[in-house]
Design an enzyme around this catalytic site. Structure first.
Site, PDB file in Angstrom:
ATOM      1  N   HIS A 138     -19.978 -33.326  59.070  1.00  0.00           N
ATOM      2  CA  HIS A 138     -20.786 -32.489  58.182  1.00  0.00           C
ATOM      3  C   HIS A 138     -19.904 -31.817  57.150  1.00  0.00           C
ATOM      4  O   HIS A 138     -18.765 -31.457  57.423  1.00  0.00           O
ATOM      5  CB  HIS A 138     -21.584 -31.439  58.963  1.00  0.00           C
ATOM      6  CG  HIS A 138     -20.775 -30.658  59.952  1.00  0.00           C
ATOM      7  ND1 HIS A 138     -20.378 -31.177  61.167  1.00  0.00           N
ATOM      8  CD2 HIS A 138     -20.269 -29.409  59.906  1.00  0.00           C
ATOM      9  CE1 HIS A 138     -19.678 -30.271  61.829  1.00  0.00           C
ATOM     10  NE2 HIS A 138     -19.577 -29.196  61.084  1.00  0.00           N
ATOM     11  N   HIS A 140     -19.652 -28.498  54.909  1.00  0.00           N
ATOM     12  CA  HIS A 140     -20.166 -27.149  54.675  1.00  0.00           C
ATOM     13  C   HIS A 140     -20.170 -26.915  53.161  1.00  0.00           C
ATOM     14  O   HIS A 140     -19.137 -27.108  52.501  1.00  0.00           O
ATOM     15  CB  HIS A 140     -19.243 -26.087  55.286  1.00  0.00           C
ATOM     16  CG  HIS A 140     -19.146 -26.110  56.778  1.00  0.00           C
ATOM     17  ND1 HIS A 140     -19.817 -25.227  57.591  1.00  0.00           N
ATOM     18  CD2 HIS A 140     -18.426 -26.905  57.612  1.00  0.00           C
ATOM     19  CE1 HIS A 140     -19.515 -25.469  58.862  1.00  0.00           C
ATOM     20  NE2 HIS A 140     -18.664 -26.490  58.908  1.00  0.00           N
TER      21      HIS A 140
HETATM   22  P1  AMP Z   1     -18.199 -26.851  62.540  1.00  0.00           P
HETATM   23  O1  AMP Z   1     -17.681 -25.634  63.246  1.00  0.00           O
HETATM   24  O2  AMP Z   1     -17.439 -27.198  61.295  1.00  0.00           O
HETATM   25  O3  AMP Z   1     -18.332 -28.025  63.491  1.00  0.00           O
HETATM   26  O4  AMP Z   1     -19.633 -26.463  62.026  1.00  0.00           O
HETATM   27  C1  AMP Z   1     -20.784 -26.528  62.813  1.00  0.00           C
HETATM   28  C2  AMP Z   1     -21.770 -25.632  62.166  1.00  0.00           C
HETATM   29  O5  AMP Z   1     -23.046 -25.923  62.687  1.00  0.00           O
HETATM   30  C3  AMP Z   1     -21.515 -24.148  62.392  1.00  0.00           C
HETATM   31  O6  AMP Z   1     -21.314 -23.500  61.150  1.00  0.00           O
HETATM   32  C4  AMP Z   1     -22.792 -23.684  63.086  1.00  0.00           C
HETATM   33  O7  AMP Z   1     -23.193 -22.394  62.706  1.00  0.00           O
HETATM   34  C5  AMP Z   1     -23.778 -24.740  62.670  1.00  0.00           C
HETATM   35  N1  AMP Z   1     -24.908 -24.922  63.553  1.00  0.00           N
HETATM   36  C6  AMP Z   1     -24.883 -25.107  64.892  1.00  0.00           C
HETATM   37  N2  AMP Z   1     -26.128 -25.279  65.366  1.00  0.00           N
HETATM   38  C7  AMP Z   1     -26.952 -25.212  64.289  1.00  0.00           C
HETATM   39  C8  AMP Z   1     -28.366 -25.311  64.121  1.00  0.00           C
HETATM   40  N3  AMP Z   1     -29.192 -25.503  65.161  1.00  0.00           N
HETATM   41  N4  AMP Z   1     -28.873 -25.193  62.869  1.00  0.00           N
HETATM   42  C9  AMP Z   1     -28.067 -24.991  61.821  1.00  0.00           C
HETATM   43  N5  AMP Z   1     -26.719 -24.891  61.919  1.00  0.00           N
HETATM   44  C10 AMP Z   1     -26.177 -24.994  63.140  1.00  0.00           C
END
Ligand code: AMP
Length: 152
Positions: A138, A140
């Site tokens: 993903h 950001h």
């Molecule tokens: P990373 O730490 O780069 O793997 O980012 C994962 C992101 O997913 C984090 O910023 C979380 O806040 C986000 N996240 C986790 N679960 C959800 C969800 N159900 N809906 C939206 N964002 C989420």
């Protein structure tokens, strides 16, 4: 035990410099707790509409939705709908070049859609040390405030 005022002042300064905001601390904890894996993730449930998400963009290949724990006024995640082995950027292979470009281009489209005319930041966390907590690639997209450098 009470500290002399000078010691108390130094402690307060130290605390200010060393402490993490609750959001930063929990993100770091989540990343360290996550096990790198190619199993299903929470993002599969979002793609299948099994759990709610605030979706801001969708096409055949890509989905973009607001991060549940935003780190900026605008914080959107841009993901491939089909993971195809892309648990993280470090797993990218030549065959992924097209979707990687598509994700980046989508970041630009969504930034424009969100009115981020003055600029924005994109981030890809990879692996435990990189702060990754969800093993479905993903991007950001962060905006709506002045960004600092270096990131934490
Ligand atoms: P990373 O730490 O780069 O793997 O980012 C994962 C992101 O997913 C984090 O910023 C979380 O806040 C986000 N996240 C986790 N679960 C959800 C969800 N159900 N809906 C939206 N964002 C989420």
């Amino acid at each position: 035990m009470s500290l002399p005022p000078s010691a108390g002042g130094r402690l307060a300064v130290l605390r200010t410099h060393l402490s993490l905001s609750p959001a930063m601390a929990s993100e770091k904890a989540a990343a360290l707790a996550a096990t790198p894996s190619d199993g299903p993730t929470i993002f599969d449930k979002i793609i299948k509409r099994e759990i709610p998400a605030n979706i801001v963009y969708e096409d055949e290949q890509v989905l973009a939705f607001r991060d549940i724990a935003p780190q900026a006024p605008i914080h959107i995640l841009i993901i491939p709908k089909i993971r195809d082995g892309l648990t993280g950027l470090s797993k990218a292979e030549e065959r992924h070049c097209e979707i990687l470009g598509r994700l980046l281009y989508t970041a630009k489209l969504v930034a424009k859609q969100e009115g981020l005319e003055d600029g924005f930041r994109i981030v890809i966390n990879d692996g435990p040390t990189g702060g990754q907590s969800v093993y479905h690639l993903h991007i950001h997209l962060l905006g709506g405030r002045q960004m600092d450098w270096p990131p934490g």
